[in-house]
Enzyme design. Structure first.
Site, short mmCIF file in Angstrom:
data_model
loop_
_atom_site.label_atom_id
_atom_site.label_comp_id
_atom_site.label_asym_id
_atom_site.label_seq_id
_atom_site.Cartn_x
_atom_site.Cartn_y
_atom_site.Cartn_z
N GLY A 13 2.07 58.47 -39.73
CA GLY A 13 1.97 59.30 -40.92
C GLY A 13 0.67 59.15 -41.67
O GLY A 13 0.61 59.35 -42.88
N SER A 14 -0.42 58.83 -40.94
CA SER A 14 -1.69 58.69 -41.65
C SER A 14 -2.16 60.04 -42.18
O SER A 14 -2.74 60.13 -43.27
CB SER A 14 -2.75 58.03 -40.77
OG SER A 14 -3.16 58.88 -39.74
N LEU A 86 7.00 65.88 -32.91
CA LEU A 86 6.92 66.25 -31.50
C LEU A 86 7.99 67.24 -31.03
O LEU A 86 7.91 67.75 -29.92
CB LEU A 86 7.00 64.98 -30.64
CG LEU A 86 5.91 63.95 -30.89
CD1 LEU A 86 6.07 62.75 -29.97
CD2 LEU A 86 4.53 64.55 -30.72
N LEU A 88 10.07 70.69 -30.60
CA LEU A 88 9.83 72.13 -30.68
C LEU A 88 10.58 72.68 -31.88
O LEU A 88 11.74 72.32 -32.12
CB LEU A 88 10.34 72.78 -29.38
CG LEU A 88 9.89 74.19 -29.10
CD1 LEU A 88 8.38 74.26 -28.91
CD2 LEU A 88 10.59 74.74 -27.86
N ASN A 103 0.60 73.28 -37.70
CA ASN A 103 0.63 72.04 -36.94
C ASN A 103 -0.81 71.59 -36.71
O ASN A 103 -1.73 72.40 -36.68
CB ASN A 103 1.30 72.30 -35.57
CG ASN A 103 1.31 71.06 -34.69
OD1 ASN A 103 1.65 69.96 -35.13
ND2 ASN A 103 0.92 71.23 -33.43
N HIS A 105 -3.20 69.57 -33.95
CA HIS A 105 -3.22 69.07 -32.57
C HIS A 105 -4.55 68.35 -32.33
O HIS A 105 -5.61 68.86 -32.71
CB HIS A 105 -3.07 70.24 -31.59
CG HIS A 105 -2.93 69.77 -30.18
ND1 HIS A 105 -1.77 69.24 -29.69
CD2 HIS A 105 -3.83 69.70 -29.17
CE1 HIS A 105 -1.95 68.88 -28.43
NE2 HIS A 105 -3.20 69.15 -28.09
N ASP A 146 2.20 74.16 -29.39
CA ASP A 146 0.73 74.27 -29.54
C ASP A 146 0.18 75.65 -29.22
O ASP A 146 -0.88 75.78 -28.60
CB ASP A 146 0.03 73.24 -28.63
CG ASP A 146 0.53 71.82 -28.87
OD1 ASP A 146 0.81 71.49 -30.03
OD2 ASP A 146 0.64 71.06 -27.89
N GLU A 175 -9.35 64.67 -38.47
CA GLU A 175 -8.08 65.18 -39.02
C GLU A 175 -7.98 64.88 -40.50
O GLU A 175 -7.65 65.75 -41.31
CB GLU A 175 -6.90 64.55 -38.27
CG GLU A 175 -6.80 65.01 -36.84
CD GLU A 175 -5.58 64.47 -36.11
OE1 GLU A 175 -5.09 65.16 -35.21
OE2 GLU A 175 -5.12 63.36 -36.43
C1 GRF Z 1 -2.31 63.20 -34.97
O1 GRF Z 1 -3.33 62.82 -34.12
C2 GRF Z 1 -1.97 64.65 -34.79
O2 GRF Z 1 -2.99 65.41 -34.26
C3 GRF Z 1 -0.84 64.63 -33.82
O3 GRF Z 1 -0.14 63.44 -34.09
C4 GRF Z 1 -1.01 62.50 -34.68
C5 GRF Z 1 -0.35 61.97 -35.90
O4 GRF Z 1 -1.03 60.88 -36.40
N1 GRF Z 1 -0.08 65.84 -33.88
P1 GRF Z 1 -0.59 60.21 -37.76
O5 GRF Z 1 0.87 59.82 -37.63
O6 GRF Z 1 -0.80 61.21 -38.85
O7 GRF Z 1 -1.49 59.03 -37.90
#
Ligand code: GRF
Length: 189
Positions: A13-14, A86, A88, A103, A105, A146, A175
């Site tokens: 959840g970063s 993860l 669907l 979302n 990715h 995706d 991100e």
């Molecule tokens: C991220 O890299 C995102 O692209 C993918 O899952 C990861 C989640 O990372 N869908 P975090 O839990 O937010 O650190």
């Protein structure tokens, strides 16, 4: 109008944390609910620290009922963010949040997307292919993995000596830098 975001996250959840922090002092946008399918997810600890309500879902609840929409109503959710979720998304939810659910990715879609392409698998595939660049994609959610319309992409370089872990680090930085701002922009439109 005050926008209420629900974030779906099942891991660290970063990204969720960055989004929560980004909107902490915003008077128009607030993160009102964190949804996860993993009762042990660290994201729940973060939610508790910030006093954000949480919802732990299982497959039956998510796929056999539409009860999550009732919860969304309770919290006036009008925008959904998937950040490390993860499963669907079922049709009833896709329809209810068309162009209002995104979302993230960790690659430049359409490359390295689809079922089973998540986390380190993506970065290992990038490394194996010898790509010299990779990046992130933020896209609207449809009924396939995706696959929805792309809203935003950002790139970074991959050096020959970069390990998949190094790539993951670069991707997370990208991100964190972009995801909250892209959400803010979408909500301002
Ligand atoms: C991220 O890299 C995102 O692209 C993918 O899952 C990861 C989640 O990372 N869908 P975090 O839990 O937010 O650190």
């Amino acid at each position: 109008m005050l926008h209420h975001i629900a974030i779906f996250a099942s891991g660290t959840g970063s990204n969720a944390k960055k989004i929560v922090e980004h909107f902490k002092h915003n008077h128009n946008i607030t993160v009102s609910l964190i949804v996860t399918n993993n009762a042990d997810a660290p994201v729940l600890v973060m939610a508790r620290e910030y006093g954000i309500p949480t919802l732990v879902i299982d497959r039956d609840y998510f796929y056999k009922t539409e009860d999550i929409l009732k919860n969304f109503n309770k919290f006036s959710i009008d925008f959904v963010v998937l950040a490390g979720f993860l499963w669907l998304v079922p049709t009833y939810l896709v329809r209810a949040f068309e162009k209002r659910m995104v979302n993230i990715h960790p690659a430049l879609l359409p490359k390295y997307g689809g079922k089973g392409m998540y986390g380190m698998r993506v970065h290992e595939a990038v490394k194996k292919a010898g790509d010299t660049e990779t990046g992130i994609t933020i896209h609207f959610v449809n009924e396939q993995y995706d696959d929805g319309d792309i809203v935003f992409q950002a790139k970074c370089l991959v050096n020959t000596e970069d390990s998949p872990e190094d790539i993951a680090k670069k991707i997370h930085q990208l991100e964190h830098r972009h995801f909250p701002k892209v959400i803010e922009k979408l909500l301002a439109e």
